[in-house]
Scaffold this active site. Structure first.
Site, mmCIF file in Angstrom:
data_model
loop_
_atom_site.group_PDB
_atom_site.id
_atom_site.type_symbol
_atom_site.label_atom_id
_atom_site.label_comp_id
_atom_site.label_asym_id
_atom_site.label_seq_id
_atom_site.Cartn_x
_atom_site.Cartn_y
_atom_site.Cartn_z
ATOM 1 N N ALA A 126 0.775 -1.204 -0.194
ATOM 2 C CA ALA A 126 0.184 -0.257 0.037
ATOM 3 C C ALA A 126 1.197 1.752 -0.039
ATOM 4 O O ALA A 126 1.749 1.130 0.485
ATOM 5 C CB ALA A 126 -0.939 -0.107 1.291
ATOM 6 N N ALA A 128 1.014 6.255 0.583
ATOM 7 C CA ALA A 128 -0.499 6.759 0.136
ATOM 8 C C ALA A 128 0.100 8.339 0.110
ATOM 9 O O ALA A 128 1.466 7.922 0.539
ATOM 10 C CB ALA A 128 -1.019 6.912 2.609
ATOM 11 N N LYS A 151 5.927 0.269 7.733
ATOM 12 C CA LYS A 151 5.767 1.360 7.121
ATOM 13 C C LYS A 151 6.468 2.534 7.410
ATOM 14 O O LYS A 151 7.771 2.412 8.016
ATOM 15 C CB LYS A 151 4.469 2.000 8.420
ATOM 16 C CG LYS A 151 3.569 3.289 7.547
ATOM 17 C CD LYS A 151 3.067 3.756 8.838
ATOM 18 C CE LYS A 151 1.876 4.773 7.376
ATOM 19 N NZ LYS A 151 0.798 5.392 8.535
ATOM 20 N N ASP A 286 -8.951 8.992 10.994
ATOM 21 C CA ASP A 286 -8.946 9.100 9.766
ATOM 22 C C ASP A 286 -9.458 8.186 9.313
ATOM 23 O O ASP A 286 -8.508 6.981 8.479
ATOM 24 C CB ASP A 286 -6.840 8.731 9.612
ATOM 25 C CG ASP A 286 -6.421 9.424 7.692
ATOM 26 O OD1 ASP A 286 -7.651 10.270 6.985
ATOM 27 O OD2 ASP A 286 -5.531 9.352 7.431
#
Length: 522
Positions: A126, A128, A151, A286
């Protein structure tokens, strides 16, 4: 100059991707449509409008990407083609080179990647606006293997964010100076709040701490899973957490085919949100679909999986109590109490007439009760409340901006899951229970337990305090002090009287002397 160049860049991107033409064509006026055709001459605008808007937001940077993420959840406000394209911003922003990600990890932990992880997938799962995620296998200090998600912060984010925030501060100053509503809306304070949240997202250790807090808060609820943080492998630029396996909540048909109770899932989402806001005062802020999955594991089947904890909102006890009372009054349709709460909180001038504010709030809210969510636009309600607040000079509260944003996300999510969901009736029992907990015997027991250490410290001193009280009653002490004060005041009064008499005598003497001089001259 930096703000000038950033502003010029924004204008260039708007023209480059034809966003001006996109706005003009949305109007019905023939002359505006003609203007749109004129401004598009010489530009290649064959790409679909949703693609152009998404690419423009990606080009402009993380702040604009986040704006697109919010828009993607509002399918009631956006055409389907644009909403579908903006949904790609939730977790499919173009990734940065995995070589850069590996270099960031090795710099953070000061050792080669192979010494940190047993295996590492270089293709991100992923990507972002702020960071991207890679799957890996980690061996902890005890030799156990863990499937983890890594991350990694996107490089060069701080300068871009600083430029955009500087431009926003400048525009907020213009709004505050030039707009009649500038001071009431507090645009500079709102930008300052946004500044804090964005900078918090750039520190992944802070995000890890947010995740740990939310996990503790949600443990007993049984409705949501939050990943475990591996603290030995956390750094401001890198965060390692438990790998979560779930289905993105946007894939509703896949969830339905797997046997997930979609209406219950929608109700659970409302319960989770109100629990985080009113019980804990600490909420995930979020909550777009890219950050939420649903577990299909038999042990946690049908539970939410929360991801990405860079932005969280916090509320004080007074904020929670005020909001809960407002919601409870709304659900009872007690608009007079809502008006009184606005005045008691100082959000409106104290001279505001309650009956006028009550009538205005009733006009906004009454048409929306007893309707399913598909017939209610929370965005429209907020817009009409904003118009009402302008009339009554209601001050905008910057600390609640995140809560308003999250409410819009919740509404968009609810529409995707169950358009028949009645948001009001789902939330009402929870809020009534919360109010009972705050005002009932449970609140008394909690307060007594919290104050027990303080009472334990005071109790041994009670005999001495009682003896001092009997020996020197406070009334006598106060009486002595009062007599001394009165005595001093009388003395001061006599001095002032004497001074006044002297001044009067001096003035009268001057007048008499002037009269005598004039008489002698004649």
């Amino acid at each position: 100059m930096k703000r000038f160049f950033r502003g010029a860049t924004i204008v260039w991107v708007v023209l480059r991707y034809g966003l001006d033409e996109l706005v003009l064509t949305s109007f019905q006026k023939p002359w505006l449509r003609l203007l749109a055709r004129i401004v598009s001459v010489g530009r290649d605008l064959r790409a679909p409008r949703g693609v152009r808007l998404r690419e423009a937001l990606e080009r402009l940077g993380p702040i604009f990407v986040k704006f697109g993420q919010v828009l993607s959840t509002r399918r009631d406000l956006m055409p389907p083609d644009i909403a579908d394209e903006l949904a790609h911003l939730q977790d499919r922003v173009p990734p940065f080179d995995s070589v850069v990600a590996v270099a960031t990890i090795e710099r953070a932990f000061r050792r080669p990647l192979a010494e940190v992880f047993e295996s590492f997938e270089r293709v991100p799962v992923a990507s972002a606006s702020i960071a991207q995620v890679h799957f890996a296998t980690l061996r902890d200090r005890h030799g156990a293997l863990h499937q983890v998600a890594v991350k990694v912060l996107r490089p060069g984010m701080l300068p871009v964010i600083e430029k955009d925030l500087s431009l926003m501060r400048m525009m907020a100053g213009w709004v505050e100076s030039l707009s009649a509503d500038g001071k009431r809306l507090k645009p500079r304070e709102v930008v300052a709040e946004f500044d804090n949240y964005l900078h918090d997202e750039l520190d992944l250790v802070r995000e890890a701490a947010n995740a740990a807090q939310l996990r503790r808060n949600m443990e007993g609820l049984g409705l949501v899973e939050v990943p475990i943080i591996h603290w030995d492998f956390c750094h401001p630029e890198v965060m390692v957490m438990e790998r979560m396996n779930g289905v993105p909540i946007s894939q509703v048909q896949r969830l339905r085919d797997a046997g997930v109770d979609i209406p219950k899932l929608a109700r659970d989402g409302v319960t989770i949100f109100f629990t985080q806001v009113f019980r804990d005062g600490f909420f995930h802020a979020d909550m777009h679909p890219g950050n939420i999955q649903v577990s299909l594991d038999p042990a946690t089947f049908g539970r939410y999986i929360s991801l990405d904890f860079g932005i969280v909102g916090t509320l004080t006890e007074s904020d929670k109590e005020y909001l809960a009372q407002n919601f409870a009054a709304f659900f009872r349709r007690d608009y007079k109490r809502v008006a009184e709460l606005h005045i008691e909180s100082g959000w409106v001038p104290p001279g505001t007439r309650i009956n006028e504010l009550e009538g205005a709030i009733r006009t906004v809210c009454e048409p929306y009760f007893d309707r399913p969510l598909k017939e209610i636009s929370l965005g429209m309600v907020l817009m009409r409340l904003f118009q009402t607040s302008r009339r009554f000079n209601v001050e905008i509260q910057p600390q609640l901006v995140l809560l308003q944003k999250t409410l819009l996300n919740i509404e968009g999510l609810g529409r995707q899951l169950d358009p028949e969901l009645d948001l009001w009736s789902t939330a009402k029992p929870f809020l009534e229970k919360w109010m009972l907990d705050q005002l009932g015997p449970q609140r008394f027991r909690r307060e007594l337990r919290a104050q027990a250490p303080h009472y334990a410290k005071i109790v041994p001193s009670l005999p001495r305090l009682l003896h001092d009280f009997l020996q020197h009653p406070p009334e006598q002490q106060h009486n002595r002090e009062l007599l001394e004060l009165l005595k001093e005041q009388r003395h001061t009064n006599r001095l002032l009287q004497g001074l006044v008499y002297v001044c009067i005598g001096f003035v009268l003497g001057l007048i008499v002397m002037q009269v005598l001089v004039r008489v002698s001259l004649f």
